[in-house]
Design an enzyme around this catalytic site. Sequence first.
Site, PDB file in Angstrom:
ATOM      1  N   ASP A   1      -6.890   4.641  -4.188  1.00 41.60           N
ATOM      2  CA  ASP A   1      -7.843   4.286  -3.358  1.00 41.60           C
ATOM      3  C   ASP A   1      -8.546   5.785  -3.637  1.00 41.60           C
ATOM      4  O   ASP A   1      -8.139   6.320  -3.962  1.00 41.60           O
ATOM      5  CB  ASP A   1      -6.402   4.001  -2.773  1.00 41.60           C
TER       6      ASP A   1
ATOM      7  N   LYS B   1       0.617  -1.096   0.216  1.00 43.53           N
ATOM      8  CA  LYS B   1       0.273   0.016  -0.478  1.00 43.53           C
ATOM      9  C   LYS B   1       0.821   1.165   0.337  1.00 43.53           C
ATOM     10  O   LYS B   1       1.711   1.363   0.758  1.00 43.53           O
ATOM     11  CB  LYS B   1      -0.803  -0.090   1.192  1.00 43.53           C
TER      12      LYS B   1
END
Length: 452
Positions: free
Chosen positions: A170, A130
């Site tokens: 995201d 991430k």
Amino acid sequence: MAVTDHVDLNTFVEGVRKRNPGQPEFVQAVQEVAEDIFDFMQDKEKYHKAQILRRIAEPDRVISFRVCWEDDKGNIRVQRAWRVQNNNAIGPYKGGLRFHPSVTESVLKFLAFEQTFKNALTGLPMGGGKGGSNFNPKGKSDNEVMRFCQSLMTELYRHIGADVDVPAGDIGVGGREIGYMFGQYKRLTNVFEGVLTGKGLEYGGSLIRTEATGYGATYFLQNMLKTQGKDIAGHTVVISGSGNVATHAAEKCTQLGGKVLTLSDSEGFIYDPAGMTQEKIDWVKELKNKRRGRISEYAKEFKGSEFHAGKTPWGVKCDLALPCATQNELLGPDADTLLNNGCIAVSEGANMPTNLEGVHKFKAANILYAPGKAANAGGVAVSGLEMSQNSARISWKEEELQRLLQDIMSGIHERCAEYGGKPGTKVIDYVRGANIAGFKKVADAMLAYGIT
Ligand code: NDP
């Protein structure tokens, strides 16, 4: 026996807390997983001996860097960015990039840790990562966003690659940002490869990637309801957020006959007692993606609906709830309210939207409760399919991808049910099921590699 073998859960969590000072989100995510894994490992010496959970909870690496860019007024701006490469035991690192002022190393470490289990659950060969930045795209011009994305990629490109690490979108990172970053990667490397997912259809993107997370969370909800002979049709639905995941969850719930009553953003929520229609959802998509407006405008546009400033939507009576905004947006007292109002199922479109207290309440009430790592895995699953299409240089048809998404969500449901069934009852603990199924796959691969 190794010195730290068989420490108890509390000692393990305290160790994580000590080694990661000032990182509450990361500790919370590890604790939630550890609660189930410790129980599962009780009679499995091989995982203890190899310190597998301790190793998964220590990212392979955290890359932290400065991103400088110039705003439209000529001011030099300095942002911080990270890429957390958590674990690549079963495939290249994979996970989104988040642009939001609340982004910290702790938030990204929690997301990369969760992503490791989620990606394993999909059944596709993807490790967990991430990244993101504390850059706030809100209120910025397209040119400012472009300059920021290009500057970020000028450092990030050396750490990623189609077989190394494949970021995606995201919060705050959609098609526009992916386009700018992919363009810069291509320019720096002179290589056209599937290094990012969520790309535009013209340059290697996959059909239904945009819809996949929200649709997937709804399919997961449908799968859970089916175990009790129920369906979404005829039920009221409360959704938080109004971004990519929330709007597509609202769209699929509506298509399947549910009555969606709410959406929200960080300023409050809207309540539409008449329920949403495709037309209203399309209006929200246009508001958010093109005009980059606020959800409060919905109440001015659609008569009979109300905007509640500064509040979350959990007080609205509903049968089904889909938290689709951000982490820790649904707290213990919110869980109580939902349960008291007769909510029968919660499917998390966001990552870790329910805090630990809320999770414990849902579990104790034995309602159908799907954690994000299972329910929102549809997005990364279709990203995995985008990677396959890029590698093979082909594009699959929409019907094929829709079928694959539904199959993958059913597969995740089955894996959760396999490891999460409560003996002697029909109850499925989806949190436990998702944690154990995800852990087992990654852990077994790590065992095969020896001590690495
Ligand atoms: P978007 O940026 O499209 O939308 C985010 C939404 O959440 C906005 O409505 C935003 O409101 C709201 N929000 C963000 N931060 C906060 C906050 N601190 N408090 C209240 N509301 C907030 O993001 P996505 O829809 O893509 O992501 C939503 C969630 O889903 C995240 O948890 C993400 O990690 C998760 N997820 C996303 C996937 C994807 O494919 N996009 C895949 C899997 C999970 P505002 O505009 O006011 O900030």
